[in-house]
Design an enzyme around this catalytic site. Structure first.
Site, PDB file in Angstrom:
ATOM      1  N   GLY A 112       4.643  84.527  43.252  1.00 43.40           N
ATOM      2  CA  GLY A 112       3.244  84.437  43.701  1.00 43.40           C
ATOM      3  C   GLY A 112       2.646  85.834  43.788  1.00 43.40           C
ATOM      4  N   ILE A 134      15.405  86.322  46.770  1.00 46.82           N
ATOM      5  CA  ILE A 134      16.766  85.773  46.739  1.00 46.82           C
ATOM      6  C   ILE A 134      16.888  84.696  45.662  1.00 46.82           C
ATOM      7  CG2 ILE A 134      17.125  86.222  49.203  1.00 46.82           C
ATOM      8  CD1 ILE A 134      16.976  83.107  49.592  1.00 46.82           C
ATOM      9  N   ASP A 135      15.746  84.177  45.181  1.00 52.16           N
ATOM     10  CA  ASP A 135      15.778  83.054  44.225  1.00 52.16           C
ATOM     11  C   ASP A 135      16.127  83.505  42.803  1.00 52.16           C
ATOM     12  OD1 ASP A 135      14.867  81.648  46.429  1.00 52.16           O
ATOM     13  OD2 ASP A 135      12.776  81.692  45.786  1.00 52.16           O
ATOM     14  N   GLY A 178      16.554  78.597  47.145  1.00 49.92           N
ATOM     15  CA  GLY A 178      16.305  78.931  45.740  1.00 49.92           C
ATOM     16  C   GLY A 178      14.980  78.405  45.224  1.00 49.92           C
ATOM     17  N   GLU A 230      18.140  73.474  47.202  1.00 48.98           N
ATOM     18  CA  GLU A 230      17.100  72.796  47.996  1.00 48.98           C
ATOM     19  C   GLU A 230      16.111  72.059  47.088  1.00 48.98           C
ATOM     20  OE1 GLU A 230      14.819  75.630  50.273  1.00 48.98           O
ATOM     21  OE2 GLU A 230      14.455  76.916  48.546  1.00 48.98           O
ATOM     22  N   ARG A 268      29.352  65.479  55.850  1.00 49.91           N
ATOM     23  CA  ARG A 268      28.543  66.366  56.689  1.00 49.91           C
ATOM     24  C   ARG A 268      27.645  67.222  55.802  1.00 49.91           C
ATOM     25  NH1 ARG A 268      30.543  63.549  60.047  1.00 49.91           N
ATOM     26  NH2 ARG A 268      31.652  64.154  61.941  1.00 49.91           N
TER      27      ARG A 268
HETATM   28  O1  F6P Z   1      11.511  82.517  48.040  1.00 51.97           O
HETATM   29  C1  F6P Z   1      12.485  82.737  48.986  1.00 51.97           C
HETATM   30  C2  F6P Z   1      12.700  81.502  49.820  1.00 51.97           C
HETATM   31  O2  F6P Z   1      13.697  81.763  50.791  1.00 51.97           O
HETATM   32  C3  F6P Z   1      13.028  80.239  49.040  1.00 51.97           C
HETATM   33  O3  F6P Z   1      14.372  80.189  48.646  1.00 51.97           O
HETATM   34  C4  F6P Z   1      12.636  79.179  50.020  1.00 51.97           C
HETATM   35  O4  F6P Z   1      12.293  77.979  49.367  1.00 51.97           O
HETATM   36  C5  F6P Z   1      11.436  79.783  50.699  1.00 51.97           C
HETATM   37  O5  F6P Z   1      11.512  81.175  50.506  1.00 51.97           O
HETATM   38  C6  F6P Z   1      11.327  79.501  52.177  1.00 51.97           C
HETATM   39  O6  F6P Z   1      10.115  79.965  52.605  1.00 51.97           O
HETATM   40  P1  F6P Z   1       9.721  80.245  54.109  1.00 51.97           P
HETATM   41  O7  F6P Z   1      10.436  81.490  54.543  1.00 51.97           O
HETATM   42  O8  F6P Z   1       8.251  80.443  54.065  1.00 51.97           O
HETATM   43  O9  F6P Z   1      10.169  79.070  54.903  1.00 51.97           O
END
Ligand code: F6P
Length: 354
Positions: A112, A134-135, A178, A230, A268
Site C-alpha cells: 500500500g 514480514i509478508d 502473510g 491466514e 488445537r
Molecule cells: O502486512 C503485515 C501484516 O502483519 C500481515 O501479515 C497481516 O495480515 C497484517 O499486517 C495485520 O495487520 P494489523 O497489524 O493492522 O492487524
C-alpha cells in the site's frame, strides 16, 4: 539537502536498522545533510508533523524492534477522498512536502505504501523507497526486510508446538501471518517440519488434509502439524466469485473446527499473530536492512528518485516505482520450493504429489 524519512504501514523487525543504514550513509556521503523524521508514516506528512533528527538518534537502534518514528496505516484508496476543506490527502502531502522545504523523502513500507509513494512521485515529489514487510509480497525484490525475522518467530512457534503435539498425540493447526500471500507460511512450514502447508495460492480440500492425518496415524505418527496461512481458503470458496465467498475470520480456527468434527484426536489451533512482527531483527535482516539503506542513501546523493531499492540474487539493485506499485508478489505454484516439499511428501492440501 533536507531529507524527510517515514515508516508506513504495519511495523516489522528491521525498520530501525534500515533507518540507521540510510542515515549513516547520508551523514557519511553528505556531511551537511539535514534529516527530518516524519511522525507516524504518511499521517505525519498529511498533518505536517515532523522533527529534526539528531545524528545520535540513529545510534544504538540496529537491533531495536518497532520504529523510532512511529507508523500508521493510511489506505491508498482514501488518499483521494476530499475533506471538509475540499483537500485530499495527496494534495496535503504535497503541500507539506513543499512547506517543509524537503529535497526528497525516504519511505519505508509495503505494498500500500508503495502505491502511495508512486503517486507522490508522479506528482513531483522526490522519493526513494525501501521494501518492508514480514509478508515478503513486495514486487520487484526477492526479499523484503522483516521477513527473515518473522520467519524465525513463526518457526519457533512450530518448533515449540511440535513437542506438545507429539506428547499428546494431537493435531495442531498453526495460523501464520502473510496477508494474501503464502511466503511466510511456506518457509516457516518447511523450517518447522510441518506435515501440511496451506497457502492462499493453492486452495485446499479438507478431505486432502484429513487423508494426510489418517495416513500418518496409520504409519504410527499419531500427531500432525498443519501450517496454514491466514489468507488460505478452501477450493470450494475459491471457486466462488469473490463477493460470494464466506471467508471465516480465522483460517486456522475454521480448519481446526472442521477437523475436530471429523477426528477422534484432539485438535488445537495456535495463532501467534503479531508476535511474529515483534522483537529484534535477525542478523540476516540486519545485513539486508543495512545494505538496502546504504543503496538508498547513495540514490539520494546521486539524485536518482522514483525508485525502490531491492534485493535480487545477492545484489542490491534499484527498480522504478512504475514497475512495483500495484503488484503483489505471490508464491508461484510451480516454484522449486513447492516441488521439493512435495517430493518430501509435504501436502499442500490439493491432492497433488510429485
Ligand atoms: O502486512 C503485515 C501484516 O502483519 C500481515 O501479515 C497481516 O495480515 C497484517 O499486517 C495485520 O495487520 P494489523 O497489524 O493492522 O492487524
Amino acid at each position: 539537502m533536507k531529507i524527510g524519512m517515514l515508516t508506513s504501514g504495519g511495523d516489522c523487525q528491521g525498520l530501525n536498522a534500515t533507518l540507521r543504514g540510510v542515515a549513516k550513509t547520508l551523514y557519511n556521503l553528505m556531511p551537511n545533510v539535514e534529516i527530518y523524521g516524519i511522525i507516524d508514516g504518511y499521517k505525519g506528512l498529511i498533518e505536517g508533523t515532523w522533527r529534526k533528527m539528531d545524528r545520535s538518534e540513529f545510534s544504538g537502534i540496529l537491533r531495536r524492534g518497532g520504529t523510532i518514528l512511529g507508523s500508521s496505516r493510511q489506505p491508498f484508496k482514501a488518499m483521494r477522498e476530499i475533506n471538509e476543506n475540499n483537500e485530499d490527502k495527496l494534495s496535503l502531502m504535497i503541500k507539506n512536502y513543499k512547506k517543509g522545504g524537503f529535497d526528497a523523502l525516504v519511505i519505508l513500507g509495503g505494498n500500500g505504501t508503495h502505491k502511495s509513494a508512486h503517486m507522490l512521485s508522479k506528482n513531483g515529489v522526490n522519493v526513494v523507497t525501501l521494501p518492508k514487510t514480514i509478508d515478503n509480497d513486495v514486487y520487484g525484490t526477492d526479499m523484503t526486510f522483516g521477513f527473515d525475522s518473522a520467519l524465525e518467530k513463526a518457526t519457533s512457534v512450530i518448533d515449540a508446538i511440535h513437542t506438545t503435539a507429539a506428547a499428546h498425540g494431537r493435531i495442531f493447526v498453526i495460523e501464520v501471518m502473510g496477508h494474501k500471500v503464502g511466503w511466510l507460511t511456506l518457509y516457516a512450514g518447511f523450517a518447522g517440519g510441518a506435515d501440511v502447508i496451506l497457502i492462499p495460492e493453492i486452495p485446499y480440500e479438507v478431505d486432502a488434509v484429513f487423508e494426510v492425518i489418517e495416513k500418518r496415524n496409520a504409519n504410527g505418527s499419531n500427531f500432525s502439524i498443519i501450517a496454514i496461512a491466514e489468507g488460505a481458503i478452501t477450493a470450494q470458496e475459491s471457486a466462488l466469485p469473490k463477493k460470494e465467498r464466506n471467508i471465516p475470520p480465522s483460517s486456522g480456527a475454521y480448519l481446526a473446527n472442521v477437523l475436530n468434527n471429523r477426528l477422534e484426536q484432539d485438535v488445537r489451533v495456535v495463532v501467534p499473530g503479531h508476535f511474529q512482527r515483534g522483537g529484534e531483527p535477525t542478523p540476516t535482516d540486519r545485513v539486508l536492512c543495512s545494505r538496502l539503506g546504504a543503496k538508498a542513501g547513495e540514490l539520494i546523493r546521486d539524485k536518482k528518485f522514483g525508485r525502490m531499492v531491492a534485493f535480487r540474487g545477492n545484489t542490491i539493485i534499484t527498480v522504478p516505482l512504475d514497475d512495483v506499485a500495484g503488484k503483489l508478489k505471490y508464491v508461484p505454484h510451480d516454484c522449486d520450493m513447492i516441488r521439493e516439499a512435495r517430493l518430501m511428501g509435504i501436502s499442500f492440501g490439493d491432492n497433488r504429489a510429485e
